[in-house]
Design a protein around this motif. Sequence first.
Motif, PDB file in Angstrom:
ATOM      1  N   ASN A  93      -2.773   4.641   7.883  1.00  0.00           N
ATOM      2  CA  ASN A  93      -2.389   5.907   7.254  1.00  0.00           C
ATOM      3  C   ASN A  93      -3.281   7.041   7.750  1.00  0.00           C
ATOM      4  O   ASN A  93      -2.816   8.180   7.915  1.00  0.00           O
ATOM      5  CB  ASN A  93      -2.471   5.804   5.735  1.00  0.00           C
ATOM      6  N   GLU A  94      -4.549   6.753   7.973  1.00  0.00           N
ATOM      7  CA  GLU A  94      -5.444   7.772   8.524  1.00  0.00           C
ATOM      8  C   GLU A  94      -4.996   8.190   9.915  1.00  0.00           C
ATOM      9  O   GLU A  94      -5.035   9.379  10.265  1.00  0.00           O
ATOM     10  CB  GLU A  94      -6.879   7.249   8.561  1.00  0.00           C
ATOM     11  N   LEU A  95      -4.553   7.231  10.715  1.00  0.00           N
ATOM     12  CA  LEU A  95      -4.050   7.566  12.052  1.00  0.00           C
ATOM     13  C   LEU A  95      -2.782   8.410  11.952  1.00  0.00           C
ATOM     14  O   LEU A  95      -2.593   9.341  12.740  1.00  0.00           O
ATOM     15  CB  LEU A  95      -3.777   6.279  12.844  1.00  0.00           C
ATOM     16  N   GLN A  96      -1.936   8.087  11.003  1.00  0.00           N
ATOM     17  CA  GLN A  96      -0.727   8.896  10.781  1.00  0.00           C
ATOM     18  C   GLN A  96      -1.101  10.307  10.334  1.00  0.00           C
ATOM     19  O   GLN A  96      -0.493  11.289  10.773  1.00  0.00           O
ATOM     20  CB  GLN A  96       0.150   8.229   9.730  1.00  0.00           C
ATOM     21  N   ARG A  97      -2.080  10.390   9.464  1.00  0.00           N
ATOM     22  CA  ARG A  97      -2.516  11.695   8.960  1.00  0.00           C
ATOM     23  C   ARG A  97      -3.043  12.574  10.082  1.00  0.00           C
ATOM     24  O   ARG A  97      -2.795  13.777  10.111  1.00  0.00           O
ATOM     25  CB  ARG A  97      -3.596  11.483   7.900  1.00  0.00           C
ATOM     26  N   GLU A  98      -3.776  11.975  11.015  1.00  0.00           N
ATOM     27  CA  GLU A  98      -4.301  12.731  12.155  1.00  0.00           C
ATOM     28  C   GLU A  98      -3.179  13.319  13.007  1.00  0.00           C
ATOM     29  O   GLU A  98      -3.343  14.379  13.617  1.00  0.00           O
ATOM     30  CB  GLU A  98      -5.188  11.826  13.012  1.00  0.00           C
ATOM     31  N   ARG A  99      -2.050  12.614  13.034  1.00  0.00           N
ATOM     32  CA  ARG A  99      -0.902  13.093  13.816  1.00  0.00           C
ATOM     33  C   ARG A  99       0.043  13.956  12.981  1.00  0.00           C
ATOM     34  O   ARG A  99       1.098  14.364  13.457  1.00  0.00           O
ATOM     35  CB  ARG A  99      -0.121  11.900  14.376  1.00  0.00           C
ATOM     36  N   LYS A 100      -0.362  14.185  11.719  1.00  0.00           N
ATOM     37  CA  LYS A 100       0.487  14.951  10.799  1.00  0.00           C
ATOM     38  C   LYS A 100       1.865  14.315  10.649  1.00  0.00           C
ATOM     39  O   LYS A 100       2.896  14.983  10.626  1.00  0.00           O
ATOM     40  CB  LYS A 100       0.607  16.412  11.257  1.00  0.00           C
ATOM     41  N   ARG A 101       1.859  12.991  10.570  1.00  0.00           N
ATOM     42  CA  ARG A 101       3.073  12.211  10.375  1.00  0.00           C
ATOM     43  C   ARG A 101       3.046  11.552   9.000  1.00  0.00           C
ATOM     44  O   ARG A 101       1.977  11.393   8.388  1.00  0.00           O
ATOM     45  CB  ARG A 101       3.199  11.128  11.472  1.00  0.00           C
ATOM     46  N   PRO A 102       4.194  11.154   8.462  1.00  0.00           N
ATOM     47  CA  PRO A 102       4.236  10.530   7.133  1.00  0.00           C
ATOM     48  C   PRO A 102       3.357   9.278   7.054  1.00  0.00           C
ATOM     49  O   PRO A 102       3.346   8.462   7.982  1.00  0.00           O
ATOM     50  CB  PRO A 102       5.723  10.169   6.963  1.00  0.00           C
ATOM     51  N   GLU A 103       2.631   9.147   5.975  1.00  0.00           N
ATOM     52  CA  GLU A 103       1.771   7.981   5.756  1.00  0.00           C
ATOM     53  C   GLU A 103       2.631   6.867   5.154  1.00  0.00           C
ATOM     54  O   GLU A 103       2.806   6.780   3.942  1.00  0.00           O
ATOM     55  CB  GLU A 103       0.606   8.354   4.855  1.00  0.00           C
ATOM     56  N   ILE A 104       3.151   6.004   6.009  1.00  0.00           N
ATOM     57  CA  ILE A 104       4.165   5.040   5.580  1.00  0.00           C
ATOM     58  C   ILE A 104       3.595   3.668   5.222  1.00  0.00           C
ATOM     59  O   ILE A 104       4.342   2.777   4.814  1.00  0.00           O
ATOM     60  CB  ILE A 104       5.234   4.853   6.688  1.00  0.00           C
ATOM     61  N   PHE A 105       2.303   3.475   5.353  1.00  0.00           N
ATOM     62  CA  PHE A 105       1.716   2.156   5.111  1.00  0.00           C
ATOM     63  C   PHE A 105       1.244   2.042   3.663  1.00  0.00           C
ATOM     64  O   PHE A 105       0.567   2.921   3.144  1.00  0.00           O
ATOM     65  CB  PHE A 105       0.564   1.893   6.079  1.00  0.00           C
ATOM     66  N   ARG A 106       1.606   0.936   2.997  1.00  0.00           N
ATOM     67  CA  ARG A 106       1.250   0.704   1.606  1.00  0.00           C
ATOM     68  C   ARG A 106       0.703  -0.716   1.439  1.00  0.00           C
ATOM     69  O   ARG A 106       0.960  -1.590   2.251  1.00  0.00           O
ATOM     70  CB  ARG A 106       2.465   0.879   0.691  1.00  0.00           C
ATOM     71  N   TYR A 107      -0.031  -0.903   0.351  1.00  0.00           N
ATOM     72  CA  TYR A 107      -0.557  -2.233   0.048  1.00  0.00           C
ATOM     73  C   TYR A 107      -0.214  -2.606  -1.387  1.00  0.00           C
ATOM     74  O   TYR A 107      -0.074  -1.752  -2.259  1.00  0.00           O
ATOM     75  CB  TYR A 107      -2.071  -2.280   0.242  1.00  0.00           C
ATOM     76  N   LEU A 108      -0.052  -3.887  -1.636  1.00  0.00           N
ATOM     77  CA  LEU A 108       0.094  -4.443  -2.967  1.00  0.00           C
ATOM     78  C   LEU A 108      -0.890  -5.597  -3.099  1.00  0.00           C
ATOM     79  O   LEU A 108      -1.000  -6.427  -2.183  1.00  0.00           O
ATOM     80  CB  LEU A 108       1.514  -4.957  -3.203  1.00  0.00           C
ATOM     81  N   ILE A 109      -1.609  -5.654  -4.198  1.00  0.00           N
ATOM     82  CA  ILE A 109      -2.542  -6.752  -4.437  1.00  0.00           C
ATOM     83  C   ILE A 109      -2.355  -7.242  -5.864  1.00  0.00           C
ATOM     84  O   ILE A 109      -2.276  -6.439  -6.805  1.00  0.00           O
ATOM     85  CB  ILE A 109      -4.006  -6.322  -4.167  1.00  0.00           C
ATOM     86  N   ALA A 110      -2.230  -8.535  -6.031  1.00  0.00           N
ATOM     87  CA  ALA A 110      -2.034  -9.113  -7.362  1.00  0.00           C
ATOM     88  C   ALA A 110      -3.183  -8.721  -8.279  1.00  0.00           C
ATOM     89  O   ALA A 110      -4.348  -8.928  -7.949  1.00  0.00           O
ATOM     90  CB  ALA A 110      -1.933 -10.632  -7.258  1.00  0.00           C
ATOM     91  N   GLY A 111      -2.846  -8.124  -9.427  1.00  0.00           N
ATOM     92  CA  GLY A 111      -3.871  -7.685 -10.354  1.00  0.00           C
ATOM     93  C   GLY A 111      -4.238  -6.223 -10.224  1.00  0.00           C
ATOM     94  O   GLY A 111      -5.091  -5.731 -10.963  1.00  0.00           O
ATOM     95  N   GLY A 112      -3.607  -5.525  -9.272  1.00  0.00           N
ATOM     96  CA  GLY A 112      -3.894  -4.105  -9.089  1.00  0.00           C
ATOM     97  C   GLY A 112      -5.216  -3.848  -8.398  1.00  0.00           C
ATOM     98  O   GLY A 112      -5.867  -4.768  -7.893  1.00  0.00           O
TER      99      GLY A 112
END
Length: 387
Positions: A93-112
């Motif tokens: 997402n940081e790499l996307q941000r540097e390119r001013k592109r949508p931050e499309i990467f997300r994470y899910l972890i059991a328990g929040g």
Amino acid sequence: MSTPITEASNSITEEIDVASPSEIVTLLEKCDQEIFDGYKDYKSIFSEEMIKTIDDVSEHVIEMLQEDGSGLVVFSGCGTSGRLGFMVARTFNELQRERKRPEIFRYLIAGGDKALFTSQEAPEDDPHAGIEALKKISEGKDRVLYIGITCGLSAPFVAGQLEYCMDNSKFVPVLLGFNPEHLARNIKIENWDKTFLQGNYNLSPDPITGSSRMKCGTATKLLLETICLTGLLDMYHSEENMYVKYPVFVPWLLKFPVDTFYAANCFRFPCACKKSKFVYCLFIESLIAYTAPIFSTHFRGEIHMVFIFSFKLSLSSLRSGGNIYYIGDDSLAIMGLIDASECPPTYGATLDDVRGFVANGYKTLQNVEGDLSHLASYLHYIMSETI
């Protein structure tokens, strides 16, 4: 062997509990090298089949990048797997941000987000909680690449999400784990009418039996980063420009003995993928990134001696009732946090034995739920705003 590989003991480290600090470092290096060498008769991580799989998944990453905000890449897992998913999502997402592109990467972890720092076992066994979390994070998206990470292929949290993905056409489901198919077994899951069938790409046993945070964690990070890096580079850079860079590294790599980097594996297999030379070069770069530290840390020289000295100091500190603190900034500090979070469930350490500190606290971490210091004192201490 009837025991799944991820739960088996490694013959290399059978006597690690009576080894000296220097011997322990050497044993760990030998185990790390199995990631690149292959294990027994199983295929290497650099096999044609594996490279083809990496290429296929990276094509879907490109597909999500081309959706211009309506696509999503989700990394999901429990414990270490979820923490590594968080770190990879944050990085890209940081790499996307540097390119001013949508931050499309997300994470899910059991328990929040609390599970980023401490074990949360109950949510890991709840497939329904996994499904609801995936529904929420993917709401409003047209296409979703879902990568479920479970080293032993045994996490119900991930199993529920996989079933949901396969029943919904907007998802592209991918499962990442490290057990061979002939050791597959059906496990009854409480409050669910399905079982979890184990079996996938295999890896040799971890140095400490059942501790998938170690070798399996390294392999997970390597594969996820290679998949995403391949997708981003192919999306934003021409292959011609990339070929100019990587041949600089390849001759350097080949100066070392085959038994050091096992570079020969990279050249024995023709790549049956759409952009084989491109993926092949990225694998070489990944190999350098992961094995160069092993070479300098585990072998001879001043760095090796400093590492052993630090090892002895850490041992002395714990034996005398002291602590080990990881202090740093950005991604390296986050790796320290991940390591500290694993010490209680893996080695029986207390929450105070090994701790992590990150400069600028939660601002640096960039986790979805933000500041968690109100939940527990150790969470405030771990993420102290000042060092």
